[in-house]
Scaffold this motif. Structure first.
Motif, PDB file in Angstrom:
ATOM      1  N   ILE A 107       6.978   2.860  -0.156  1.00  0.00           N
ATOM      2  CA  ILE A 107       7.904   2.035   0.196  1.00  0.00           C
ATOM      3  C   ILE A 107       8.911   2.901   0.892  1.00  0.00           C
ATOM      4  O   ILE A 107       9.582   2.241   1.757  1.00  0.00           O
ATOM      5  CB  ILE A 107       8.481   1.228  -0.975  1.00  0.00           C
ATOM      6  CG1 ILE A 107       7.526  -0.092  -1.409  1.00  0.00           C
ATOM      7  CG2 ILE A 107       9.568   0.203  -0.610  1.00  0.00           C
ATOM      8  CD1 ILE A 107       7.647  -0.825  -2.591  1.00  0.00           C
ATOM      9  N   TYR A 108       9.293   3.858   0.203  1.00  0.00           N
ATOM     10  CA  TYR A 108      10.263   4.765   0.805  1.00  0.00           C
ATOM     11  C   TYR A 108       9.877   5.176   2.068  1.00  0.00           C
ATOM     12  O   TYR A 108      10.639   5.462   2.943  1.00  0.00           O
ATOM     13  CB  TYR A 108      10.363   5.888  -0.409  1.00  0.00           C
ATOM     14  CG  TYR A 108      11.366   6.911   0.156  1.00  0.00           C
ATOM     15  CD1 TYR A 108      12.792   6.834   0.163  1.00  0.00           C
ATOM     16  CD2 TYR A 108      10.867   8.346   0.524  1.00  0.00           C
ATOM     17  CE1 TYR A 108      13.801   7.835   0.620  1.00  0.00           C
ATOM     18  CE2 TYR A 108      11.741   9.219   1.095  1.00  0.00           C
ATOM     19  CZ  TYR A 108      13.313   9.120   0.929  1.00  0.00           C
ATOM     20  OH  TYR A 108      14.148   9.953   1.392  1.00  0.00           O
ATOM     21  N   LEU A 109       8.616   5.861   2.138  1.00  0.00           N
ATOM     22  CA  LEU A 109       8.007   6.072   3.427  1.00  0.00           C
ATOM     23  C   LEU A 109       7.864   5.175   4.453  1.00  0.00           C
ATOM     24  O   LEU A 109       7.437   5.451   5.605  1.00  0.00           O
ATOM     25  CB  LEU A 109       6.788   6.975   3.101  1.00  0.00           C
ATOM     26  CG  LEU A 109       7.245   8.217   2.309  1.00  0.00           C
ATOM     27  CD1 LEU A 109       5.648   8.990   1.842  1.00  0.00           C
ATOM     28  CD2 LEU A 109       8.087   9.376   2.903  1.00  0.00           C
ATOM     29  N   LYS A 110       8.099   3.992   4.199  1.00  0.00           N
ATOM     30  CA  LYS A 110       7.866   2.930   5.064  1.00  0.00           C
ATOM     31  C   LYS A 110       6.438   2.789   5.525  1.00  0.00           C
ATOM     32  O   LYS A 110       6.079   2.379   6.597  1.00  0.00           O
ATOM     33  CB  LYS A 110       8.786   2.940   6.276  1.00  0.00           C
ATOM     34  CG  LYS A 110      10.158   2.845   5.742  1.00  0.00           C
ATOM     35  CD  LYS A 110      11.188   2.773   7.159  1.00  0.00           C
ATOM     36  CE  LYS A 110      12.533   2.670   6.878  1.00  0.00           C
ATOM     37  NZ  LYS A 110      13.391   2.645   8.021  1.00  0.00           N
ATOM     38  N   LEU A 111       5.681   3.179   4.390  1.00  0.00           N
ATOM     39  CA  LEU A 111       4.037   2.827   4.747  1.00  0.00           C
ATOM     40  C   LEU A 111       3.492   1.575   3.992  1.00  0.00           C
ATOM     41  O   LEU A 111       2.485   1.292   4.317  1.00  0.00           O
ATOM     42  CB  LEU A 111       3.199   4.197   4.217  1.00  0.00           C
ATOM     43  CG  LEU A 111       3.732   5.716   4.963  1.00  0.00           C
ATOM     44  CD1 LEU A 111       3.156   6.723   4.328  1.00  0.00           C
ATOM     45  CD2 LEU A 111       3.455   5.445   6.545  1.00  0.00           C
TER      46      LEU A 111
END
Length: 216
Positions: A119-123
Motif C-alpha cells: 500500500i505504501y509503495l502504491k502497488l
C-alpha cells in the motif's frame, strides 16, 4: 514577517484548524502510552478486547492509505502513523499477557507487513482500497464497541487507561473541525463523529467500573 503575514491571510478559520491539528498530533504522541504502561504495570490485559485492537489496527492502516492516496495535507492525518506505532506496542503487550504470541500470530503479522508495504509503495490494487474505505467507520466503531462490551461484561476496567480514552475522545472531536474546514469529506466527518461518541462512552464506562473496583 512576510511569511507570517501570508500565513495569517489564510483566515482565522484555517489558522485554528492548523492549530487544532498540531494539538491533535501532539496528543497522539502519547495517547496510548498510559494504556501500555497500565498493562505493563499490572502484568495483565484483562478487560482489553483483542479483537477490538486488531480491528482498530486495520482501520488505522486503511485510513492512512485513504488520506495518502487522496493527496490530503499530511498534517490532517499525521496522527495515524504515530498511532500505528503505539498500536503495535499495545497489541504486543496485550497478546503477551493473554498468551497469544504463537506461530499463527506471527504469520498474520508477516502478512500484514507485506500488505502495508504494498500500500505504501502504491502497488496494492486501488480498487480494493476504494472498496475498504467506506467500511472504516463501522469497523472503527466496532473496535470501540467491542472494548465497551468487554468492560461491561467483565465489570473490570483495572487494565483500561482512562487517560487514553479521554485523549481519544478529544482528538476525534478536534478532527471534526479540521476535516470540516480543510476537506469537508463527509466520510471522514461521519467517522470522527461516531468515534468521538464511542470513545467518550468507553471513557465513562472505565471511570465507572474503576470506582467500583476501588470501593469493593
Amino acid at each position: 514577517m512576510d511569511i507570517v503575514s501570508n500565513y495569517f491571510e489564510k483566515g482565522l478559520v484555517l489558522v485554528i484548524a492548523d492549530l487544532l491539528s498540531l494539538i491533535t498530533v501532539s496528543s497522539c504522541l502519547v495517547i496510548k502510552v498510559p494504556q501500555i504502561n497500565t498493562i505493563r504495570a499490572n502484568k495483565s490485559s484483562q478487560g482489553i478486547s483483542v479483537l477490538g485492537l486488531c480491528i482498530e489496527l486495520f482501520s488505522y492502516t486503511v485510513m492512512i492509505s485513504y488520506n495518502y492516496s487522496s493527496g490530503y495535507e499530511f498534517l490532517s492525518y499525521m496522527e495515524y502513523p504515530i498511532l500505528l506505532l503505539q498500536e503495535y506496542a499495545l497489541i504486543y503487550y496485550t497478546f503477551l499477557y493473554q498468551n497469544l504470541l504463537g506461530v499463527r500470530t506471527q504469520i498474520v503479522a508477516v502478512f500484514y507487513a507485506v500488505v502495508a508495504t504494498l500500500i505504501y509503495l502504491k502497488l496494492f490494487p486501488l480498487v480494493i482500497l476504494a472498496f475498504l474505505v467506506p467500511f472504516c467507520t463501522p469497523i472503527g466503531a466496532t473496535s470501540k464497541v467491542l472494548q465497551l462490551i468487554s468492560i461491561l461484561r467483565t465489570k473490570d476496567a483495572s487494565s483500561v487507561s482512562r487517560t487514553t480514552w479521554a485523549l481519544s475522545a478529544f482528538t476525534n472531536m478536534t478532527r471534526i473541525y479540521t476535516v470540516y474546514v480543510q476537506s469537508n469529506d463527509l466520510m471522514l466527518l461521519s467517522n470522527f463523529l461516531i468515534s468521538t461518541f464511542l470513545s467518550s462512552s468507553v471513557f465513562a464506562a472505565a471511570c465507572f467500573y474503576k470506582k467500583k473496583v476501588k470501593s469493593a
